[in-house]
Design a protein around this motif. Structure first.
Motif, short mmCIF file in Angstrom:
data_model
loop_
_atom_site.label_atom_id
_atom_site.label_comp_id
_atom_site.label_asym_id
_atom_site.label_seq_id
_atom_site.Cartn_x
_atom_site.Cartn_y
_atom_site.Cartn_z
N HIS A 109 -24.47 4.57 -22.33
CA HIS A 109 -23.28 4.93 -21.57
C HIS A 109 -23.74 5.41 -20.20
N ILE A 110 -23.47 4.60 -19.19
CA ILE A 110 -23.91 4.90 -17.84
C ILE A 110 -22.74 5.50 -17.06
N HIS A 111 -22.83 6.80 -16.76
CA HIS A 111 -21.76 7.51 -16.05
C HIS A 111 -22.16 7.60 -14.58
N VAL A 112 -21.32 7.09 -13.70
CA VAL A 112 -21.64 7.03 -12.27
C VAL A 112 -20.49 7.61 -11.45
N THR A 113 -20.86 8.43 -10.46
CA THR A 113 -19.88 8.94 -9.48
C THR A 113 -20.30 8.46 -8.10
N ILE A 114 -19.41 7.74 -7.42
CA ILE A 114 -19.68 7.21 -6.08
C ILE A 114 -18.84 8.01 -5.09
N PRO A 115 -19.46 8.59 -4.09
CA PRO A 115 -18.71 9.45 -3.15
C PRO A 115 -17.57 8.69 -2.48
N ALA A 116 -16.52 9.45 -2.16
CA ALA A 116 -15.36 8.87 -1.50
C ALA A 116 -15.72 8.23 -0.17
N SER A 117 -16.71 8.81 0.52
CA SER A 117 -17.12 8.26 1.82
C SER A 117 -17.67 6.85 1.68
N GLU A 118 -18.39 6.59 0.60
CA GLU A 118 -18.95 5.25 0.37
C GLU A 118 -17.84 4.26 0.04
N VAL A 119 -16.86 4.73 -0.72
CA VAL A 119 -15.71 3.88 -1.02
C VAL A 119 -14.95 3.55 0.26
N GLU A 120 -14.69 4.58 1.09
CA GLU A 120 -13.92 4.37 2.31
C GLU A 120 -14.65 3.45 3.27
N SER A 121 -15.98 3.58 3.34
CA SER A 121 -16.77 2.71 4.21
C SER A 121 -16.63 1.25 3.78
N GLY A 122 -16.66 1.01 2.46
CA GLY A 122 -16.53 -0.34 1.95
C GLY A 122 -15.15 -0.93 2.22
N VAL A 123 -14.11 -0.12 2.03
CA VAL A 123 -12.74 -0.59 2.27
C VAL A 123 -12.56 -0.93 3.75
N THR A 124 -13.03 -0.03 4.60
CA THR A 124 -12.88 -0.25 6.05
C THR A 124 -13.57 -1.53 6.49
N GLN A 125 -14.77 -1.77 6.00
CA GLN A 125 -15.49 -2.97 6.38
C GLN A 125 -14.75 -4.23 5.92
N ARG A 126 -14.17 -4.18 4.75
CA ARG A 126 -13.43 -5.35 4.26
C ARG A 126 -12.16 -5.58 5.09
N LEU A 127 -11.48 -4.50 5.44
CA LEU A 127 -10.27 -4.66 6.26
C LEU A 127 -10.61 -5.25 7.62
N ARG A 128 -11.73 -4.84 8.18
CA ARG A 128 -12.15 -5.40 9.46
C ARG A 128 -12.46 -6.89 9.33
N ASN A 129 -13.10 -7.25 8.23
CA ASN A 129 -13.41 -8.67 8.01
C ASN A 129 -12.12 -9.48 7.86
N LYS A 130 -11.14 -8.92 7.15
CA LYS A 130 -9.87 -9.64 6.97
C LYS A 130 -9.11 -9.73 8.29
N ALA A 131 -9.26 -8.69 9.11
CA ALA A 131 -8.52 -8.67 10.39
C ALA A 131 -8.94 -9.80 11.31
N ARG A 132 -10.18 -10.26 11.19
CA ARG A 132 -10.68 -11.31 12.09
C ARG A 132 -9.93 -12.62 11.91
N SER A 133 -9.41 -12.86 10.72
CA SER A 133 -8.73 -14.14 10.48
C SER A 133 -7.26 -13.98 10.09
#
Length: 427
Positions: A14-38
């Motif tokens: 059982h692998i329990h993982v906590t990923i900081p909110a900042s890392e999540v937000e960074s990933g979301v922002t990068q994806r939104l920027r990629n989508k914005a280009r097209s």
């Protein structure tokens, strides 16, 4: 990251993982920027829409995609860092996550057991057989029997004769449905007809008739007739006696010997029997060593592997009558684990040449071996099967070096389980 193992499931991690909110937000922002280009929105040139508008339309998608990526990355990192050997894909449960929140998930995965393969201290009997001219004669006799033909005769019918007849069946004095048959051919003694009818045909010559009483067996395949009495009127139209082809040039040509040389035919048969003797000897030794390995090793068994084997057995018509499919499945999983562990520890490998030879050995039974080889190599899953066969033989060879092997000479008939052909009575 935390990893735990339930006491009731020693192969689960059982692998329990906590990923900081900042890392999540960074990933979301990068994806939104990629989508914005097209992205195209009314009133804005392509790629020029404000990020807030892009987020309104694609925010949920970007969040889910970010979750997928982060879960895969952190799971793979845990597997590497902990040197885990997963059996299959993990089951992932997201316990917390959203914009502005830590992503918390648990991945549950089964791993291969850690164990030391046990080599049984036992004796393996290797039966060896020398192919004799008598074995060649017996094989030729079987080949002649397979090519028997029939010659019309005026004598009375006897066992092994082919009889052509008409018959009509009556039950309670009335014609039976489907009981009126014309030009039916049957070989006496082959068991195709009810014994009462076969016995009635014995001793009849062409042109003779006879009415026989019949009782259908209780287990007869036609339920309406099972256990019932009937009468059959038999009219014999022809009796033909079996004849075997002569062992001559014509016979050899029919078996693919180009010049019809009987000596060449005998030599080819002998070489084929020798190959078969070697194959059977190896197969019997292999079966013995694998039985010993299965008995002497009891590693923990991954549930996923057991479930898969049971599903495969349930689909296999040849295994559907097994008394205990779970026992068969457990044995297969044990052998798979032990053999793969030996391959891993001993760093055994299947070379391309060895895999090719296995495929060519399979191809020998086909009319166009080259076509079979090309077809077999075109499918990756079949190549994996051939590679597995090579590795299995390598493991068996490795095991045989560590047990006592005793050779036991036997006759070819004993090796293949064939009853010897009875000698013709002396005149």
């Amino acid at each position: 990251m935390q990893i735990s193992t339930p006491e009731a499931a020693p192969l689960e991690r059982h692998i329990h993982v906590t990923i900081p909110a900042s890392e999540v937000e960074s990933g979301v922002t990068q994806r939104l920027r990629n989508k914005a280009r097209s992205a195209r929105f009314p009133g804005f040139r392509p790629g020029k829409a404000p990020l807030a508008i892009v987020e309104r339309h694609y925010g949920s998608d970007a969040l889910m995609e970010t979750f997928d990526q982060l879960i895969n990355e952190h799971y793979a990192q845990a597997v590497r860092e902990q040197s885990l050997r997963p059996v299959g894909r993990p089951e992932v449960q997201v316990e917390k996550g959203g914009r502005g929140e830590d992503l918390v998930f648990t991945a549950v995965v089964e791993v291969y057991p850690e164990f030391e393969p046990q080599v049984p201290e036992a004796e393996v009997i290797r039966k060896t057989a020398e192919v004799t001219e008598a074995d060649v004669d017996a094989t030729i006799e079987i080949m002649r029997q397979q090519r028997r033909f029939y010659v019309k005769t005026d004598r009375a019918a006897q066992t092994e004769d082919r009889v052509t007849l008409d018959f009509q069946g009556l039950m309670d004095g009335e014609p039976m449905p489907g009981g009126d048959v014309v030009d039916y051919q049957v070989v006496l003694g082959a068991g195709r007809l009810i014994p009462d009818i076969e016995q009635g045909l014995a001793g009849l010559s062409a042109g003779e008739e006879k009415t026989v009483s019949v009782q259908f067996p209780e287990d007869y395949h036609v339920a309406d007739l099972a256990g019932k009495n009937a009468e059959f009127h038999l009219q014999v139209k022809e009796v033909a006696a079996p004849q075997l082809p002569e062992l001559n040039e014509e016979f050899a040509l029919a078996l693919g010997i180009e010049d019809g040389d009987v000596a060449v035919l005998r030599q080819e048969i002998k070489e084929n029997l020798e190959r078969e003797a070697q194959r059977l000897s190896h197969a019997q030794v292999k079966a013995q060593i694998l039985d010993l390995v299965a008995e002497s090793n009891q590693p923990d068994l991954p549930k996923q592997m057991l479930t898969h084997e049971l599903e495969q057995l349930q689909k296999d018509p040849n295994a559907s009558n097994a008394a205990d499919l779970e026992t068969v499945a457990r044995r297969r999983v044990v052998l798979g684990l032990v053999l793969s562990e030996i391959v891993r520890r001993e760093k055994l490998r299947a070379s391309s040449a060895e895999v090719t030879q296995v495929i060519r050995d399979m191809a020998e039974q086909y009319e166009d071996p080259d076509q079979f080889v090309a077809w077999y190599r075109s499918k990756p899953e079949q190549l994996e099967q051939a590679e597995a066969l090579v590795l299995e033989d390598k493991v068996v060879a490795w095991l045989l070096e560590r047990v006592k092997v005793t050779d036991e000479p036997v006759s070819f008939n004993q090796l293949i389980g064939r009853a010897p052909v009875p000698e013709a009575p002396s005149e």
